[in-house]
Scaffold this motif. Structure first.
Motif, PDB file in Angstrom:
ATOM      1  N   GLU A   1      31.870  51.364  22.205  1.00 20.50           N
ATOM      2  CA  GLU A   1      31.290  52.481  21.464  1.00 20.50           C
ATOM      3  C   GLU A   1      30.078  51.999  20.652  1.00 20.50           C
ATOM      4  N   ILE A   2      30.284  50.883  19.936  1.00 20.28           N
ATOM      5  CA  ILE A   2      29.185  50.331  19.133  1.00 20.28           C
ATOM      6  C   ILE A   2      28.041  49.895  20.045  1.00 20.28           C
ATOM      7  N   GLY A   3      28.416  49.257  21.157  1.00 21.10           N
ATOM      8  CA  GLY A   3      27.410  48.769  22.093  1.00 21.10           C
ATOM      9  C   GLY A   3      26.543  49.885  22.642  1.00 21.10           C
ATOM     10  N   MET A   4      27.185  50.998  22.991  1.00 19.70           N
ATOM     11  CA  MET A   4      26.419  52.123  23.539  1.00 19.70           C
ATOM     12  C   MET A   4      25.449  52.666  22.507  1.00 19.70           C
ATOM     13  N   THR A   5      25.868  52.635  21.256  1.00 25.11           N
ATOM     14  CA  THR A   5      24.983  53.118  20.200  1.00 25.11           C
ATOM     15  C   THR A   5      23.773  52.203  20.067  1.00 25.11           C
ATOM     16  N   LEU A   6      24.019  50.889  20.170  1.00 24.20           N
ATOM     17  CA  LEU A   6      22.913  49.934  20.016  1.00 24.20           C
ATOM     18  C   LEU A   6      21.999  49.941  21.235  1.00 24.20           C
ATOM     19  N   ALA A   7      22.549  50.335  22.391  1.00 26.22           N
ATOM     20  CA  ALA A   7      21.795  50.233  23.631  1.00 26.22           C
ATOM     21  C   ALA A   7      20.530  51.069  23.616  1.00 26.22           C
ATOM     22  N   ALA A   8      20.538  52.122  22.823  1.00 27.22           N
ATOM     23  CA  ALA A   8      19.345  52.963  22.771  1.00 27.22           C
ATOM     24  C   ALA A   8      18.229  52.310  21.958  1.00 27.22           C
ATOM     25  N   LYS A   9      18.447  51.078  21.506  1.00 28.75           N
ATOM     26  CA  LYS A   9      17.478  50.365  20.662  1.00 28.75           C
ATOM     27  C   LYS A   9      16.985  51.230  19.512  1.00 28.75           C
ATOM     28  N   PRO A  10      17.916  51.729  18.711  1.00 31.83           N
ATOM     29  CA  PRO A  10      17.496  52.613  17.626  1.00 31.83           C
ATOM     30  C   PRO A  10      16.931  51.808  16.463  1.00 31.83           C
ATOM     31  N   SER A  11      16.153  52.486  15.613  1.00 29.84           N
ATOM     32  CA  SER A  11      15.749  51.820  14.384  1.00 29.84           C
ATOM     33  C   SER A  11      16.652  52.267  13.234  1.00 29.84           C
ATOM     34  N   LEU A  12      17.375  53.379  13.458  1.00 31.47           N
ATOM     35  CA  LEU A  12      18.362  53.811  12.476  1.00 31.47           C
ATOM     36  C   LEU A  12      19.682  54.063  13.199  1.00 31.47           C
ATOM     37  N   VAL A  13      20.744  53.387  12.752  1.00 28.55           N
ATOM     38  CA  VAL A  13      22.045  53.563  13.394  1.00 28.55           C
ATOM     39  C   VAL A  13      23.003  54.204  12.412  1.00 28.55           C
ATOM     40  N   LEU A  14      23.752  55.184  12.907  1.00 27.56           N
ATOM     41  CA  LEU A  14      24.798  55.779  12.082  1.00 27.56           C
ATOM     42  C   LEU A  14      26.144  55.395  12.681  1.00 27.56           C
ATOM     43  N   PHE A  15      26.890  54.555  11.971  1.00 28.48           N
ATOM     44  CA  PHE A  15      28.218  54.162  12.457  1.00 28.48           C
ATOM     45  C   PHE A  15      29.277  55.004  11.756  1.00 28.48           C
ATOM     46  N   ASP A  16      30.096  55.702  12.548  1.00 30.30           N
ATOM     47  CA  ASP A  16      31.154  56.507  11.957  1.00 30.30           C
ATOM     48  C   ASP A  16      32.479  55.762  12.103  1.00 30.30           C
ATOM     49  N   GLU A  17      32.915  55.104  11.048  1.00 30.65           N
ATOM     50  CA  GLU A  17      34.151  54.322  11.034  1.00 30.65           C
ATOM     51  C   GLU A  17      34.310  53.416  12.254  1.00 30.65           C
ATOM     52  N   PRO A  18      33.439  52.451  12.403  1.00 33.87           N
ATOM     53  CA  PRO A  18      33.501  51.585  13.592  1.00 33.87           C
ATOM     54  C   PRO A  18      34.820  50.822  13.686  1.00 33.87           C
ATOM     55  N   THR A  19      35.491  50.584  12.560  1.00 35.13           N
ATOM     56  CA  THR A  19      36.700  49.755  12.623  1.00 35.13           C
ATOM     57  C   THR A  19      37.978  50.578  12.731  1.00 35.13           C
ATOM     58  N   ALA A  20      37.830  51.918  12.910  1.00 34.43           N
ATOM     59  CA  ALA A  20      39.027  52.756  12.942  1.00 34.43           C
ATOM     60  C   ALA A  20      40.008  52.253  13.992  1.00 34.43           C
ATOM     61  N   GLY A  21      41.219  51.940  13.549  1.00 33.25           N
ATOM     62  CA  GLY A  21      42.274  51.535  14.478  1.00 33.25           C
ATOM     63  C   GLY A  21      42.194  50.105  14.951  1.00 33.25           C
ATOM     64  N   MET A  22      41.258  49.316  14.396  1.00 32.67           N
ATOM     65  CA  MET A  22      41.136  47.921  14.842  1.00 32.67           C
ATOM     66  C   MET A  22      42.158  47.033  14.133  1.00 32.67           C
ATOM     67  N   THR A  23      42.509  45.930  14.771  1.00 30.34           N
ATOM     68  CA  THR A  23      43.371  44.952  14.121  1.00 30.34           C
ATOM     69  C   THR A  23      42.529  44.188  13.092  1.00 30.34           C
ATOM     70  N   PRO A  24      43.147  43.520  12.117  1.00 29.71           N
ATOM     71  CA  PRO A  24      42.381  42.755  11.113  1.00 29.71           C
ATOM     72  C   PRO A  24      41.405  41.771  11.744  1.00 29.71           C
ATOM     73  N   MET A  25      41.840  41.099  12.831  1.00 27.24           N
ATOM     74  CA  MET A  25      40.961  40.162  13.526  1.00 27.24           C
ATOM     75  C   MET A  25      39.715  40.858  14.040  1.00 27.24           C
TER      76      MET A  25
END
Lengths: 322, 291, 245, 376
Positions: free
Chosen positions: C154-178
């Motif tokens: 999900e994060i990768g697809m957002t970065l793929a557009a080579k944006p100059s402004l990125v809006l991340f909506d809870e990127p860590t939702a549901g992730m393990t601590p690691m």
């Protein structure tokens, strides 16, 4: 897809195409004229089925009105050959143009509707077209009697002319037509545009955030599919020498969906096989069994229940990660 | 002017009302089944046909219309139970396009089977009431008014069941969120089966009721299915009230339009109305926004 | 000003989901938006990225007004976003997901040539996969990835557009601590390269990566400032941290 | 397992596909019939009648010393299937002549195919004027009536006995439209007044909305042109709404043809038609025909059954006369020939290939045909 890069694969693909084409090319030598005729019909319909796959299998848009484009193409070819100018090429151009324009109109107007609503909208448009032509009594289109007596012209290829009155010649032309259409459609689906379509199919809501205009991508796909349906309709008329309202009816729209599903959607080649299987099967079953619709209906039901991925799905390798 | 209103417009309004009720009858089952289980039932017209043929068969043994009706309805419900249990049940949760293919094939089988069993001839069922009454200068068959009455009763009954009974509440719960309903202890498969049975039984009911007017023949289902679909879509798929209003609307439009324009154009007009409706309100005239 | 939101409002019926929200953002900085559930954070994102039309207010990006612009146009301008609920192409392979995202920036050029000939997007896609550590999974169907990997994608697809402004909506939702730790590292790597607006519930992460923080509650901005200022703010403490810290 | 089934299915179809019966010393009749769909009922009669004719011919020693054989194909009311089946019959089954189906559009599309392969077609059910009109060709003949044959005497009779103000109601497709044109032409010639027309869509269910307009126009005669289930519905509603009290009812023959007369019950009583055949025709030839047909099928023959029977008989007679099944010779023999069958004697027009037919004025009484008089 990335694998297409490797050299050995390309050789294999080319070899495979060559073998299939060769088999198709020598097939008529083993077929009676009637079977050749049936084959031509099946091949032409396979392009129609494939055109639907572009929207249904790749862009994930269900449409119940695809026959409209097939039929309009047929009538365009009929009008061209009978009243305007006896050239298959001009007929194809007119057919593609008319179908594409109709598809553009239907697409732009109805693309906002989603899923089943879009499908019903296309059905409604197709029915309007059907009714207009069905009631066009006293016009050259012939209303419910159909446009009959369309002459079969020569096919001009530069300095050569192919006599299409010979079924075998028409067979080869149909194979070439289907193969070229397949190549073009294959290019389209493996182009960046094709990736957008798969993206829309998989997750329409995410696509705009990657910088694509969903509406226009869908309309473009719809227009391309409409144009190919028009081409195949035109070839159908050129071959059968008539254009009839049957080619516009919602029953044909339903049948072509069935062809696609039976073959396996999203594969281009699957729907083509589906069209051939159904056309040939229908012909055989209706000749040898009185209650043929029960058998054909039962096959549809069985396909849905037992082979949800269509005929190709039976022979495809298991999905890599399932 | 007043004469025109009374002798031309008013009878047409009545025709439209009766005809609208008839369409609603067929459309109701269709929309209920879709609303609950997302099945686009292309074979719905064939259940309607089977209902009519069942009625015909009973009538040829016991010539009493009011016995034929319940027997036919029960027979169609059983057929619905059988098809749901054997076929539809395997498809829940899959793309609606598969339902389309399934019902398309099923419809073909039913039509051909009916032709094998009963033959292709047009059969007739005598109406139980043949009297006519004079009504604002128009002779009107009592049987049609009877259908209007029965139709209104059935519609009220359905509305009551769905709105005010615990069964209705369960059905609405399943239609809203199947997983949640299941988790709450509603037996979703039972609800599905029974609603499907009721939906097709309604079509069968319409089949017998309509057979004195429309007659009985194997392809009679095809003749009604498109119209029923239009109504269901204009009303918003799965929306019962919408389907009702749309039926009446279409009935009235067709009846009134045929005063001034050719009936064939009036029929095409129905499709154009459908198109315009869906462009303006893509989820149907009375539908909620996207589901 | 690089990016500015001015008095943005939007209500759904009687509910004022976003009310008079304003803030500015300098190029290269990272802004976090925090607040309790239902504070209007995601709605704010949806207003900025053209999912919903604002009732009033203005959004400007690099000096141009972009209020209510459709997502695809915003993407071309250089604004990309990720989603709280994983929003990827389940049926396509990991690589295809990223490549599709890469090719979006240059909308129509060579639209009908074969995808395997698109040198640039393919190379970029591979770079991004490398960055995310998903290179080994490139031919896997995205739908079969683990939840954490799907979040990375999900994060990768957002970065793929080579944006100059990125809006991340809870990127860590549901992730393990690691995985969360790895994500913090990734965002730290991105800092400076792109401007970031981040919605996040993980307070540790917010303080680890943010230059500024906005606290939202009931559709309005409750507090704004440097991380330590926000930490010290009494109103914020009662409204938000009160229970959590 | 599934793969195996799929492969087996393909193999079986391939075998069926290549299977061909070889005709030796026999004359083969190809009968293409719309056995599924709207016309299924009358198409069954077509097949029965063709079989009956062939059996009778074989019992009396065949034609030119050869037995006749029928191959039936279902065209399922479809144009594309119809033309496909025609090609199969001509190319693979090597039939000697063809009896085509009911659907006019299918027959019109089949005509050029038959011409291309130079194979005789005897049209016994399709009614479109174009078949023996603007689209006529060398190999297509018709022993069934077209609108012109029945309309002319009917108009004459109606003008004398029913009235002078007419209203036409019909289904909106090519056949009723062209039939109405013929009626209109003759009505105008006879000085009648056509005060209105209503064209309803095929498969219409509710006719009541049109009755107000018809009543308001106050015609003396309501002329109904449609067939099949449309006709059954229309007749029953015309009765229910009491139109017969205000005007006389007349119709094209197909409105009450034998395949639907039972479905009409008493609803069609009083309707006047002109037609070339009904089962109650009082001639010895017809009585034998009706008796044999009844014994064979347990049904009374319709005009479609009669026409199909006569069509086969007539071609057989022409083959005998030509001494060969060669299409050119049979065409020569058919052109201008006369044939006497159960219905009467008739002559094949050498140019249009339309057979002449005796026409009778018929009134429906108690759900049965009552022949009033011979009209031409």
């Amino acid at each position: 897809m990335g694998k297409l890069n490797s050299g050995s694969n390309i050789t294999r693909v080319i070899l495979f195409h060559a073998v299939v084409l060769a088999v198709l090319a020598i097939l008529p030598l083993f077929l009676s004229t009637y079977h050749q005729k049936l084959a031509v019909e099946a091949i032409i319909l396979s392009v129609f089925a494939m055109s639907l796959d572009l929207v249904m299998g790749y862009a994930g848009i269900a449409t119940f009105g695809h026959a409209a484009f097939f039929g309009i193409g047929g009538y365009a070819m009929g009008v061209m050959l009978k009243f305007l100018f006896p050239s298959i090429w001009l007929g194809l151009i007119l057919a593609g143009f008319c179908s594409a324009v109709l598809a553009l109109f239907v697409g732009v107007v109805s693309i906002r509707a989603k899923g089943i609503y879009f499908a019903i909208l296309t059905l409604a448009f197709a029915e309007v077209v059907y009714r207009i032509i069905f009631h066009s009594y006293n016009t050259p289109l012939g209303g419910s009697d159909g446009l009959v007596g369309v002459p079969t012209p020569m096919l001009g290829l530069g300095p050569f002319e192919i006599n299409l009155k010979s079924t075998t010649n028409f067979y080869w032309v149909a194979v070439a037509f289907a193969y070229l259409s397949y190549l073009v459609c294959k290019l389209i689906v493996s182009s960046p545009f094709g990736s957008i379509l798969s993206g829309i199919r998989e997750n329409e809501n995410r696509v705009p955030f990657l910088g694509f205009n969903v509406k226009w991508s869908k309309v473009t796909a719809f227009v391309i599919a409409g144009a190919f349906a028009g081409f195949s309709g035109a070839m159908f008329t050129a071959f059968k020498s008539y254009a009839d309202t049957e080619q516009l009816s919602f029953l044909l729209s339903g049948k072509v969906i069935v062809m696609d599903l039976i073959g396996g959607i999203g594969t281009l080649i699957g729907p083509m096989i589906g069209a051939v299987v159904i056309t040939v099967f229908e012909s055989i079953i209706s000749t040898h069994f009185a209650a043929h619709n029960i058998i054909i209906g039962a096959i549809f039901v069985a396909v849905v229940i037992f082979m949800p991925k269509g005929f190709l799905g039976l022979f495809a390798k298991k999905d890599r990660n399932e | 002017m007043v004469d025109y209103l009374i002798y031309v417009i008013l009878p047409q309004v009545l025709h439209g009302l009766v005809w609208g009720t008839v369409i609603a009858f067929i459309a109701l089952g269709l929309t209920i089944i879709f609303g609950l289980m997302d099945i686009v039932n292309f074979a719905h017209g064939e259940y309607y046909m089977v209902g009519a043929f069942m009625g015909y068969t009973v009538m040829s043994v016991i010539p009493n219309f009011w016995i034929a009706v319940p027997v036919a309805v029960v027979a169609v419900a059983l057929l619905g139970l059988f098809t749901e249990f054997v076929l539809f049940r395997r498809l829940y949760g899959r793309d609606p396009i598969f339902h389309l293919l399934l019902t398309f094939g099923l419809g073909m089988m039913f039509r051909e089977a009916a032709q094998l069993i009963w033959g292709a001839d047009t059969r007739r069922i005598e109406a139980p009431v043949t009297a006519t009454i004079e009504f604002i200068g128009m002779v009107y068959p009592v049987y049609r008014l009877l259908i209007l009455g029965i139709g209104i009763c059935v519609i009220l009954l359905i509305w009551y069941v769905l709105r005010y009974t615990s069964v209705g509440a369960k059905i609405r719960a399943v239609a809203q969120d199947r997983t949640m309903a299941w988790a709450l202890g509603i037996r979703v498969p039972v609800i599905y089966t029974s609603v499907f049975m009721c939906g097709v039984a309604l079509a069968g009911f319409a089949g017998v009721l309509m057979s004195p007017i429309n007659f009985v023949y194997p392809t009679m289902g095809i003749d009604v299915i498109l119209r029923a679909f239009i109504v269901v879509v204009i009303g918003g798929l799965g929306n019962i009230m919408g389907a009702l209003l749309a039926s009446l609307m279409i009935g009235e439009i067709e009846a009134l339009a045929s005063i001034w324009i050719s009936p064939t154009i009036a029929e095409t007009l129905v499709f154009i109305i459908l198109i315009i409706t869906m462009i303006v309100r893509p989820a149907g005239l009375f539908g909620k926004a996207e589901r | 000003m690089f990016f500015e939101v001015k008095e943005l409002c939007r209500s759904f019926g009687a509910l004022q989901a976003v009310h008079n929200v304003s803030f500015t953002l300098d190029e290269g900085t990272t802004l976090s938006i925090i607040g309790p559930n239902g504070a209007g954070k995601t709605t704010l994102f949806n207003l900025i990225t053209g999912v919903f039309q604002p009732d009033s207010g203005e959004v400007t990006f690099k000096g141009a007004r972009v209020t209510g612009m459709p997502p695809d146009k915003l993407c071309h301008k250089g604004i990309a976003r990720s989603f709280q609920i994983t929003n990827i192409f389940q049926g396509l392979s990991v690589f295809e997901n990223i490549r599709l995202a890469c090719q979006g920036r240059k909308a129509t050029r060579r639209m009908f040539s074969h995808v395997s000939k698109l040198k640039e997007p393919i190379e970029e896609a591979e770079k991004i996969l490398d960055l995310l550590g998903l290179l080994d999974l490139r031919d896997t169907r995205a739908g079969t990835l683990s939840h954490g990997d799907q979040r990375y994608l999900e994060i990768g697809m957002t970065l793929a557009a080579k944006p100059s402004l990125v809006l991340f909506d809870e990127p860590t939702a549901g992730m393990t601590p690691m995985e969360t730790k790895a994500t913090i590292a990734l965002i730290n790597k991105l800092k400076g390269m792109v401007t970031i607006i981040l919605i996040e519930h993980d307070i540790n992460m917010v303080f680890a990566v943010s230059d500024r923080i906005i606290v939202m509650d009931q559709g309005s901005v409750l507090a704004e400032g440097l991380p330590q200022e926000v930490k010290a703010n009494e109103a914020v403490k009662t409204a938000y941290f009160g229970e959590e810290i | 397992m599934k793969r195996l089934l799929a492969v087996a299915l393909i193999v079986v179809s391939a075998v069926l596909f290549c299977f061909q019966a070889h005709a030796a010393n026999e004359i083969v009749v190809g009968c293409i019939s719309d056995l599924t769909g709207t016309y299924a009922a009358l198409s069954k009669q077509q097949v029965d009648a063709v079989n009956m004719a062939v059996d009778e011919i074989n019992k009396s020693g065949g034609v030119l010393g050869k037995k006749m054989r029928v191959i039936v194909e279902d065209s399922a009311t479809s144009v594309s299937l119809g033309t496909q089946k025609l090609e199969r019959l001509i190319l693979n089954e090597k039939v000697d002549f063809v009896i085509p189906p009911t659907t006019s559009s299918a027959v019109l599309a089949m005509m050029p195919v038959a011409l291309k392969h130079n194979k005789l077609m005897m049209v016994t059910l399709a009614q479109s004027m174009k078949i023996t009109g603007e689209n006529k060709n060398k190999v297509t003949f018709r022993c069934f009536a077209n609108g012109e044959i029945t309309a002319k005497p009917q108009v004459k009779w109606m003008m004398k006995n029913l009235g002078k103000k007419y209203y036409i109601i019909g289904a909106d497709y090519a056949w009723p439209r062209s039939t109405a044109e013929v009626y209109t032409k003759f009505l105008k010639e006879a000085g009648a007044e056509l005060i209105g027309e209503t064209w309803f869509p095929l498969g219409n269910k509710d006719f009541a909305p049109y009755f107000g307009k018809i009543k308001a126009a106050k015609p003396e005669v309501l002329l109904m042109i449609c067939a099949g289930n449309d006709a059954v519905s229309l007749a029953s509603q015309v009765k229910q709404y009491g139109l017969a009290k205000q005007m006389k009812l007349a119709a094209d023959g197909s409105f009450v043809s034998a395949d639907i007369i039972k479905a009409h019950g008493n609803n069609a009583d009083g309707i006047i038609i002109a037609d070339f055949y009904v089962d109650t025709l009082n001639t010895p030839e017809n009585k034998t025909f009706v008796k044999n047909y009844l014994a064979r099928t347990k049904e009374l023959p319709s005009k479609m059954a009669l026409s199909s029977y006569e069509g086969v008989m007539w071609v057989a007679q022409a083959i005998k006369q030509a001494g060969s099944t060669d299409t050119d010779k049979v065409v020569k023999a058919l052109e201008g020939s006369t044939y006497k069958g159960p219905q009467g004697s008739k002559k094949m027009d050498p140019v249009s290939h339309q057979s002449s037919l005796d026409v009778y004025m018929i009134k429906i009484e108690n759900g049965k045909y009552k022949v009033m008089e011979k009209a031409n």
